[in-house]
Design an enzyme around this catalytic site. Structure first.
Site, PDB file in Angstrom:
ATOM      1  N   PRO A  47      12.882 -18.185   3.583  1.00  0.00           N
ATOM      2  CA  PRO A  47      13.094 -19.549   3.135  1.00  0.00           C
ATOM      3  C   PRO A  47      12.166 -20.592   3.712  1.00  0.00           C
ATOM      4  CG  PRO A  47      14.759 -18.926   4.772  1.00  0.00           C
ATOM      5  CD  PRO A  47      13.691 -17.902   4.754  1.00  0.00           C
ATOM      6  N   GLU A  48      11.072 -20.896   3.060  1.00  0.00           N
ATOM      7  CA  GLU A  48      10.404 -22.176   3.298  1.00  0.00           C
ATOM      8  C   GLU A  48      10.645 -22.980   2.025  1.00  0.00           C
ATOM      9  OE1 GLU A  48       6.613 -22.179   5.331  1.00  0.00           O
ATOM     10  OE2 GLU A  48       7.047 -20.293   6.342  1.00  0.00           O
TER      11      GLU A  48
ATOM     12  N   LYS B 259      13.781 -28.163   2.376  1.00  0.00           N
ATOM     13  CA  LYS B 259      14.432 -26.854   2.412  1.00  0.00           C
ATOM     14  C   LYS B 259      15.913 -26.938   2.064  1.00  0.00           C
ATOM     15  CE  LYS B 259      11.130 -25.479   5.982  1.00  0.00           C
ATOM     16  NZ  LYS B 259      10.934 -25.344   7.431  1.00  0.00           N
TER      17      LYS B 259
ATOM     18  N   ARG C 157       8.574 -22.286  17.944  1.00  0.00           N
ATOM     19  CA  ARG C 157       8.197 -21.120  17.147  1.00  0.00           C
ATOM     20  C   ARG C 157       6.771 -20.731  17.517  1.00  0.00           C
ATOM     21  NH1 ARG C 157      12.360 -21.305  14.343  1.00  0.00           N
ATOM     22  NH2 ARG C 157      11.996 -19.312  13.356  1.00  0.00           N
TER      23      ARG C 157
END
Length: 250
Positions: free
Chosen positions: A2-3, A52, A239
DNA sequence: ATAATATGGTGAT
DNA sequence: TCACCCTATTATC
């Protein structure tokens, strides 16, 4: 996966399956039982993505707000396939059932909450009418690293860890460079490249930025797809960011 | 059977 | 900066 491209694709496909028709809703897993009961049988009026976030509006101005988070999936099933696993929401559209599992968020929201959501999300390159200026000005005034800014959904919406790495590689920008040290032309190119890459991902359902057998230029790679040099990585904004120190100098 | 991993985000410290 | 939430799949014992 999911982007932003994934969520826009879902909005389009779910909309194509059910807008204008009553939908059935239930929560096989049970954690969205009340919400599902509230929309069960109502007409699906609109589906859209904001960054998103996936929004599905039903008759009566009731909107289901879904955020997939890292693990979430929204899968199209055959009408005869029963829900498998932890299905938070099964939405039976006119054409097919859709099963939602693992979302970070799945809740009913009212118009005021929808406004609040919009207010804290930056412009989205996949929304044709969103203007980039707010995002690009903010980047141009920031001391924060461009790699961190691109993941900040209040700055620009829809980019995730893969696209941040691939966009910056495509433009030859080191992710550690402060946003304020990018040029206006680079900032324009960031928006244009993000839009182009996300649109391509929305169409195909996959993130592909390189022709040939490999799909990505730097994300999780050991060698750069352009120059074959060793890829660097470090943690940035919680991240791992990947870049090519040769192609992305400065 | 258990662990590691994944394209995300929030809220406390 | 960290802990934590959400789930499925693959790897390892």
């Amino acid at each position: 996966m999911p982007e932003g491209h994934t969520v826009h694709r879902l909005a389009r496909r779910i909309g194509a399956d059910g807008i204008g028709h009553p939908a059935r809703a239930c929560s096989p897993q049970g954690r969205f039982a009340e919400g599902a009961a509230a929309i069960d049988g109502r007409v699906l009026e609109e589906t859209q993505a904001v960054g998103k976030h996936l929004l599905m509006r039903f008759e009566g101005d009731t909107t289901v707000h879904v955020h997939l988070g890292l693990f979430g999936k929204f899968r199209r099933r055959r009408a005869t396939t029963p829900p498998r696993g932890a299905v938070r929401l099964r939405l039976e559209t006119r054409r097919a059932p859709w099963d939602l599992s693992g979302p970070t968020a799945c809740a009913l929201i009212d118009p005021a909450e929808l406004d609040e959501l919009r207010g804290r999300i930056g412009p989205d390159p996949l929304r044709a009418t969103d203007e980039p200026a707010r995002a690009l000005d903010r980047i141009g005034r920031s001391k924060r690293a461009i790699g961190a800014l691109l993941l900040d959904q209040s700055v620009i919406a829809g980019i995730g860890n893969v696209y941040r790495a691939e966009i910056l590689h495509a433009l030859g920008i080191d992710p550690r460079r402060p946003g304020g040290e990018t040029t206006p032309a680079e900032r324009d190119a960031i928006w244009a490249t993000a839009r182009r890459m996300l649109e391509d991902g929305e169409k195909t359902g996959r993130i592909v930025t390189v022709d040939g057998d490999r799909r990505l230029a730097v994300y999780k790679a050991s060698e750069c797809a352009s120059c074959a040099g060793a890829i660097s990585s470090e943690s940035m904004a919680n991240r791992t960011v990947y870049w090519c120190p040769i192609c992305q100098s400065g």
